[in-house]
Design an enzyme around this catalytic site. Structure first.
Site, PDB file in Angstrom:
ATOM      1  N   GLU A  32      31.447  18.563  -6.349  1.00 17.98           N
ATOM      2  CA  GLU A  32      30.435  17.900  -5.530  1.00 17.98           C
ATOM      3  C   GLU A  32      30.268  16.416  -5.863  1.00 17.98           C
ATOM      4  O   GLU A  32      30.015  15.608  -4.975  1.00 17.98           O
ATOM      5  CB  GLU A  32      29.077  18.607  -5.691  1.00 17.98           C
ATOM      6  CG  GLU A  32      29.035  20.016  -5.125  1.00 17.98           C
ATOM      7  CD  GLU A  32      29.071  20.040  -3.608  1.00 17.98           C
ATOM      8  OE1 GLU A  32      28.844  18.988  -2.978  1.00 17.98           O
ATOM      9  OE2 GLU A  32      29.364  21.116  -3.051  1.00 17.98           O
ATOM     10  N   SER A  47       7.101  69.470  27.483  1.00 15.19           N
ATOM     11  CA  SER A  47       5.828  70.141  27.738  1.00 15.19           C
ATOM     12  C   SER A  47       4.688  69.663  26.849  1.00 15.19           C
ATOM     13  O   SER A  47       3.529  70.023  27.098  1.00 15.19           O
ATOM     14  CB  SER A  47       5.996  71.655  27.580  1.00 15.19           C
ATOM     15  OG  SER A  47       6.841  72.170  28.586  1.00 15.19           O
TER      16      SER A  47
END
Length: 725
Positions: free
Chosen positions: A120, A390
């Protein structure tokens, strides 16, 4: 015709000359294009360099207002949110978007520090925050390439960008970044800057900071990283997704080797160390908890959605919340065990259980099991919507009783039913599940038989619009198609919705919003009192008399109807449900203290369950069994309670608005007899005296902890007939 070859040269030589000239011309065009781009890049970089130089020697005043470290605050580190059960135990955590655990630089592997500096910012320990030599070198490489191939930002500049300013690509931002980097470099030591950088930078897969990255990719601490591991992680911040080790291992290895070459070039490692490291072609990844905990269980996803609805996505992703819930870990285990003890083969259908305390709406259990699979990409309890069959008839029954229909003295004809109101409407033909018909039958007995033909007629007499309105009042939130078939469960709803509606009936007609969260501590430790967490939201939607009559019929259904498979030796009420082709099976029921809904089916679609353990799945089979096993363990050690007699009994009225049913002056069965006391059922037989007129509505009572104890033992169960849906 081609010209003749020149003297002393072969014909092939002419073609080669032409080819060379064309290549030189094309290269010249390319170089010209790249030169123009390169000049632009160089001019832009030189301008930045001059501005940075000016910044360092006295032009700071121009940017003084934006180049002031004292006015800036670094971004706060993310923190996971923890979820706690009703008993205070930890259920787990909802990971924040930014998993981060700051560590001191001395607890970071030396290889990681060296690799980061090498790849870096190799002059990190020499420059003063801005590397002018590096900028010039990057500009030269960009000029030669004709495009930006190398950046000139230092570690200090990247830290400033991550902590303090936006990442927009503007000239003003670059000047501000350089100015702040110079000031920060003068104020902080190099080790502090590097320490802050490795604790803030993003390494991919929700990992911010080196400790989170080490745990995410290798399940190790940052201090334990070896040379190869450190080189891999040091190379990720430039492009975490492009070098993602989990999904792009080849790119990750190439980037790791690039970092190793940089470390060798700048003297951080020797050739032997380099050779050993690059020879390893496997990354040795071991995904850690910070990576795998992204997938939450069913209840977690439900709680997370509620938190997002209240606080927004940003707050939840930032994390730091302490969330206390209503869930009972014991009941969670009981529900899962009930499912696994019933459906245990790999190809068995899935099942979901949700349980609610009727008095408050508190969700006590929410779980689902899909045999042979793990994970929960889809919440079968709260998100899945399937036809309830039902079990929806209970809402038709409730609407009819509210209109004054006496279910014991109102009769319909049990026979194949044909309905076509006009020639332009498709015909609706209804039959019973087992193709058996009994002729004239009361609504109460038709409920115990789950007779579709009777309930098709009853839905028409009550009115589909009134049935839909009743379902919504009780707790169904899904949109319902107001058609006659809705009374038989044609509309899709979720198990959580159905559980909420049945809990309303169990609570004597008081609807409580399903409650999952009782308290939330915000990131700063303050308890949120504004959201109303832990305060039951209750509203009376039907009278206690209507709820009582519905409950009595559903109790008889468990004792001698389609729900006998759910009976476990104490007063309980419930209803079965089965859809066409046995694609869904349901059982919803309750005791005074607790409600539970069970759904069984295949999550991937409406697949018939016609040969599961040798039978066709109906509501009275596996769903009723799971419900019984759950309830036995959930309330088996608590008092067996009976239903409260209503303060406002139903006043029966002739049910004449319909055209299919008939009312008779038949006495109600013994279980409708008003009790000797106001809290328990009477054993006296005979016709009940005329009920008094209901008084004006009273204020909503506070939620009781549980109904009062019974004064008599529950009746023994009758012989169990074969289950029917």
């Amino acid at each position: 015709m081609s010209p003749p070859p020149a003297r002393g040269r072969r014909r092939d030589d002419d073609f080669e000359d032409v080819w060379r000239r064309r290549r030189r011309r094309d290269r010249g065009r390319g170089r010209g294009h790249r030169k123009r781009r390169g000049r632009f890049v160089l001019v832009a970089i030189l301008v930045i360099v001059l501005a940075v130089l000016a910044t360092g020697v006295g032009a700071v005043a121009k940017f003084r207002s934006s180049c002031d470290l004292s006015k800036l605050r670094p971004v706060q580190s993310g923190e996971n949110s923890f979820i706690f059960a009703a008993d205070g135990s930890t259920l787990g955590s909802i990971p924040a978007e930014k998993n981060r655990t700051p560590v001191a630089l001395r607890k970071v592997s030396p290889w990681l520090r060296k690799g980061t500096v090498a790849i870096e910012d190799h002059r990190f320990y020499e420059h003063g925050g801005v590397d002018y030599e590096g900028i010039a070198r990057a500009a030269w490489r960009d000029l030669r390439a004709g495009e930006v191939v190398q950046g000139g930002s230092t570690i200090t500049q990247q830290l400033v960008r991550n902590l303090y300013i936006s990442k927009e690509r503007t000239f003003k931002r670059k000047i501000k970044e350089a100015c702040l980097a110079i000031k920060l470099s003068r104020r902080w030591s190099k080790d502090r800057i590097l320490n802050e950088y490795v604790n803030q930078v993003y390494y991919g897969n929700h990992a911010y900071g080196i400790e989170a990255a080490a745990q995410t990719y290798f399940s190790e601490h940052a201090r334990q990283l070896g040379l190869g591991q450190s080189a891999l992680l040091a190379g990720l911040p430039q492009a975490p997704s492009s070098y993602d080790p989990f999904h792009r291992p080849a790119s990750a290895i190439a980037r790791r080797d690039e970092v190793l070459r940089a470390m060798l070039h700048y003297g951080y490692i020797n050739p032997v160390q380099y050779g050993r490291a690059v020879s390893k072609r496997r990354l040795g990844l071991r995904a850690g908890k910070l990576y795998t905990r992204i997938k939450e269980p069913y209840f977690f996803s439900y709680v997370r959605d509620q938190l997002i609805a209240e606080y927004g996505t940003g707050t939840v992703r930032t994390g730091g919340l302490r969330v206390y819930t209503t869930i009972d870990p014991r009941l969670q285990k009981v529900a899962e065990k009930a499912i696994r003890d019933t459906l245990y083969l790999r190809d068995d259908p899935a099942a979901a259980v949700v349980s609610i305390a009727p008095a408050t709406g508190a969700i006590r259990a929410m779980t689902a099991v899909t045999p042979g699979r793990t994970g929960n990409q889809f919440n079968l309890v709260a998100q899945a919507r399937r036809q309830p069959g039902s079990t929806f008839k209970v809402f038709v029954l409730t609407a009819a009783i509210e209109q004054g229909m006496n279910p014991n003295s109102t009769y319909y004809t049990s026979a194949p039913f044909h309905y076509q109101p006009d020639p332009y409407t498709p015909a609706w033909d209804v039959t019973t599940y087992d193709q058996t018909y009994v002729g004239s039958i009361s609504v109460a007995n038709a409920t115990l038989r789950s007779d579709n033909t009777v309930y098709a007629q009853l839905t028409l007499d009550v009115g589909p619009d009134k049935v839909a309105a009743m379902a919504h009042r009780l707790g169904i939130k899904s949109k319902l198609d107001v058609v006659p078939a809705m009374g038989l469960g044609a509309d899709a709803i979720s198990p959580l919705e159905e559980a909420s509606a049945y809990a309303t009936i169990a609570a004597g007609g008081i609807y409580s919003t399903p409650m999952a969260i009782t308290k939330v501590k915000l990131a700063g430790g303050k308890v949120d009192t504004d959201a109303g967490w832990g305060k039951p939201k209750r509203k009376r939607v039907i009278s206690d008399g209507v709820a009582y009559e519905v409950t009595r019929i559903l109790e008889q259904n468990v004792l001698g109807g389609t729900g006998v498979g759910a009976y476990f030796g104490r007063p309980a009420a419930g209803k079965t449900g089965t859809t066409d082709n046995h694609a869904d099976g349901w059982f919803s029921g309750y005791v005074p203290q607790l409600q539970a809904t069970v759904w069984v089916g295949y999550p991937q679609g409406e697949i018939p369950m016609e040969n599961v353990h040798g039978i066709s799945v109906a509501g009275g089979t596996f769903p009723a069994t799971i419900w019984r096993l759950f309830m036995e363990a959930a309330v088996g050690n608590k008092p067996a309670l009976d239903w409260r007699y209503p303060a406002n009994p139903v006043v029966w009225r002739p049910f004449t608005q319909g055209q299919y049913g008939s009312s008779f002056s038949a006495p109600p069965p013994p279980y409708y007899q008003p009790p000797a006391t106001s809290t328990t059922r009477s054993t006296t037989t005979g016709q009940a005296p005329p009920p008094p007129q209901p008084p004006p509505p009273a204020p909503l009572p506070p939620p009781p902890p549980e109904p009062p104890p019974p004064t008599e033992p529950p009746p023994p169960p009758p012989p169990s007939p074969p289950p029917v849906p």
